[in-house]
Write a protein that holds these residues in place. Structure first.
Motif, mmCIF file in Angstrom:
data_model
loop_
_atom_site.group_PDB
_atom_site.id
_atom_site.type_symbol
_atom_site.label_atom_id
_atom_site.label_comp_id
_atom_site.label_asym_id
_atom_site.label_seq_id
_atom_site.Cartn_x
_atom_site.Cartn_y
_atom_site.Cartn_z
ATOM 1 N N ASN A 127 0.825 -1.203 0.000
ATOM 2 C CA ASN A 127 0.000 0.000 0.000
ATOM 3 C C ASN A 127 0.861 1.256 0.000
ATOM 4 O O ASN A 127 0.343 2.365 0.097
ATOM 5 C CB ASN A 127 -0.961 0.003 1.192
ATOM 6 C CG ASN A 127 -2.220 -0.790 0.910
ATOM 7 O OD1 ASN A 127 -2.412 -1.307 -0.195
ATOM 8 N ND2 ASN A 127 -3.087 -0.898 1.899
ATOM 9 N N HIS A 156 -4.367 -0.992 -9.771
ATOM 10 C CA HIS A 156 -5.089 -2.216 -9.409
ATOM 11 C C HIS A 156 -5.907 -2.065 -8.137
ATOM 12 O O HIS A 156 -6.624 -2.989 -7.739
ATOM 13 C CB HIS A 156 -4.105 -3.378 -9.210
ATOM 14 C CG HIS A 156 -3.157 -3.582 -10.345
ATOM 15 N ND1 HIS A 156 -3.579 -3.880 -11.622
ATOM 16 C CD2 HIS A 156 -1.793 -3.514 -10.387
ATOM 17 C CE1 HIS A 156 -2.514 -4.000 -12.407
ATOM 18 N NE2 HIS A 156 -1.438 -3.781 -11.682
ATOM 19 N N GLY A 157 -5.765 -0.917 -7.452
ATOM 20 C CA GLY A 157 -6.417 -0.747 -6.157
ATOM 21 C C GLY A 157 -5.443 -1.001 -5.029
ATOM 22 O O GLY A 157 -4.236 -1.185 -5.241
ATOM 23 N N LYS A 159 -4.912 -2.881 -0.917
ATOM 24 C CA LYS A 159 -5.418 -3.841 0.067
ATOM 25 C C LYS A 159 -6.219 -3.101 1.133
ATOM 26 O O LYS A 159 -5.876 -1.967 1.468
ATOM 27 C CB LYS A 159 -4.234 -4.571 0.714
ATOM 28 C CG LYS A 159 -3.430 -5.410 -0.264
ATOM 29 C CD LYS A 159 -2.152 -5.940 0.368
ATOM 30 C CE LYS A 159 -1.167 -4.828 0.706
ATOM 31 N NZ LYS A 159 0.161 -5.329 1.149
ATOM 32 N N ASP A 161 -8.649 -4.626 -0.671
ATOM 33 C CA ASP A 161 -9.306 -5.003 -1.923
ATOM 34 C C ASP A 161 -8.528 -6.163 -2.550
ATOM 35 O O ASP A 161 -7.297 -6.114 -2.630
ATOM 36 C CB ASP A 161 -9.297 -3.790 -2.861
ATOM 37 C CG ASP A 161 -10.151 -3.972 -4.105
ATOM 38 O OD1 ASP A 161 -10.219 -5.107 -4.620
ATOM 39 O OD2 ASP A 161 -10.735 -2.987 -4.567
ATOM 40 N N ASP A 163 -8.402 -6.986 -5.677
ATOM 41 C CA ASP A 163 -8.060 -6.789 -7.087
ATOM 42 C C ASP A 163 -6.566 -6.771 -7.377
ATOM 43 O O ASP A 163 -6.119 -7.370 -8.368
ATOM 44 C CB ASP A 163 -8.719 -5.514 -7.613
ATOM 45 C CG ASP A 163 -10.218 -5.671 -7.828
ATOM 46 O OD1 ASP A 163 -10.714 -6.815 -7.697
ATOM 47 O OD2 ASP A 163 -10.894 -4.667 -8.104
ATOM 48 N N HIS A 187 -5.084 -6.493 6.822
ATOM 49 C CA HIS A 187 -5.350 -5.998 5.469
ATOM 50 C C HIS A 187 -4.835 -6.993 4.433
ATOM 51 O O HIS A 187 -5.516 -7.310 3.459
ATOM 52 C CB HIS A 187 -4.659 -4.647 5.249
ATOM 53 C CG HIS A 187 -5.500 -3.461 5.573
ATOM 54 N ND1 HIS A 187 -6.213 -3.350 6.737
ATOM 55 C CD2 HIS A 187 -5.743 -2.325 4.874
ATOM 56 C CE1 HIS A 187 -6.851 -2.195 6.749
ATOM 57 N NE2 HIS A 187 -6.587 -1.546 5.626
ATOM 58 N N ALA A 191 -7.391 -9.508 2.244
ATOM 59 C CA ALA A 191 -7.310 -9.423 0.787
ATOM 60 C C ALA A 191 -7.023 -10.789 0.184
ATOM 61 O O ALA A 191 -7.611 -11.174 -0.843
ATOM 62 C CB ALA A 191 -6.231 -8.423 0.379
#
Length: 233
Positions: A127, A156-157, A159, A161, A163, A187, A191
């Protein structure tokens, strides 16, 4: 029945590949004072907002900065640094992070080479910013071991998330069910579970075993224990 083979492994960066306190708790001490422009009273106020113990030089386990993106950290800090914009704070965090005193959790090159020697495709999802991740992994001499290096700003987004984890699986060409997400925070593991991956927790961040156990297939002292864990599956 034999266990599903592991063909890919995705690592969080901070608190996983690098020991969190030895790296980021040390970095934060000077970074906070820089953000406060040398004002010690303001620095202590900023530290309290970050849930960072300035005297002990360590983040508290509940600190929102442990798993947040640089943007989220900057937005939070802007409330206590009214003379500095969110963009300025985010830029400072990204620039200063490049020179953080990296402390690998284990000697990374031989560890990663051992996994690659077993045919495991390796990746990093943090992140933190992608630019910082590349710079730090190059500094550690291991950037070339990874087929995928992504940050919250890679498209891609972030965490928790799933994705960005699924993006790694696609790049690796490996089914999520044959992929392991390794991280030091909920997190990371939330994920991983959402992506349909195996999950491993490590204790080189701020979380305790009891924090991670509900979300992990196993909780290990550090990433160096992963080859032994794989051998016992």
């Amino acid at each position: 029945m034999s266990a599903t083979p592991i063909e890919a492994m995705l690592f969080d960066k901070d608190g996983t590949l690098f020991d969190f306190h030895a790296t980021w708790s040390v970095w934060a001490h000077d970074a906070i004072l820089d953000l406060a422009e040398g004002d010690m009273d303001l620095a202590r106020h900023v530290a309290r907002e970050m849930l960072y113990d300035y005297e002990k030089m360590e983040f508290l386990p509940a600190s929102p900065f442990i798993a947040s993106t640089n943007r989220q950290c900057a937005e939070h800090l802007a409330a206590v640094l009214p003379r500095t914009t969110v963009d300025e704070i985010e830029g400072f965090l990204s620039r200063s992070a490049v020179s953080a005193p990296l402390q690998p959790a284990v000697p990374l090159a031989p560890f990663l080479d051992e996994l690659a020697g077993q045919g495991v495709v390796l990746g990093v999802m943090t992140n933190d910013a992608e630019l910082v991740a590349h710079a730090q992994l190059r500094s550690a001499g291991v950037a070339d071991r990874f087929a995928f290096i992504a940050g919250f700003d890679s498209g891609h987004g972030a965490k928790p998330d799933p994705d960005p984890l699924l993006a790694f699986a696609a790049v690796a060409g490996v089914a999520p069910s044959r992929t392991v997400m390794v991280g030091d925070s909920t997190h990371d593991l939330v994920a991983g579970r959402a992506a349909g991956m195996l999950t491993l927790g490590v204790l080189t961040g701020t979380a305790l075993t009891e924090d991670l156990a509900a979300y992990a297939d196993a909780v290990l002292p550090d990433i160096g224990h992963i080859p032994a864990w794989m051998a016992t599956r």
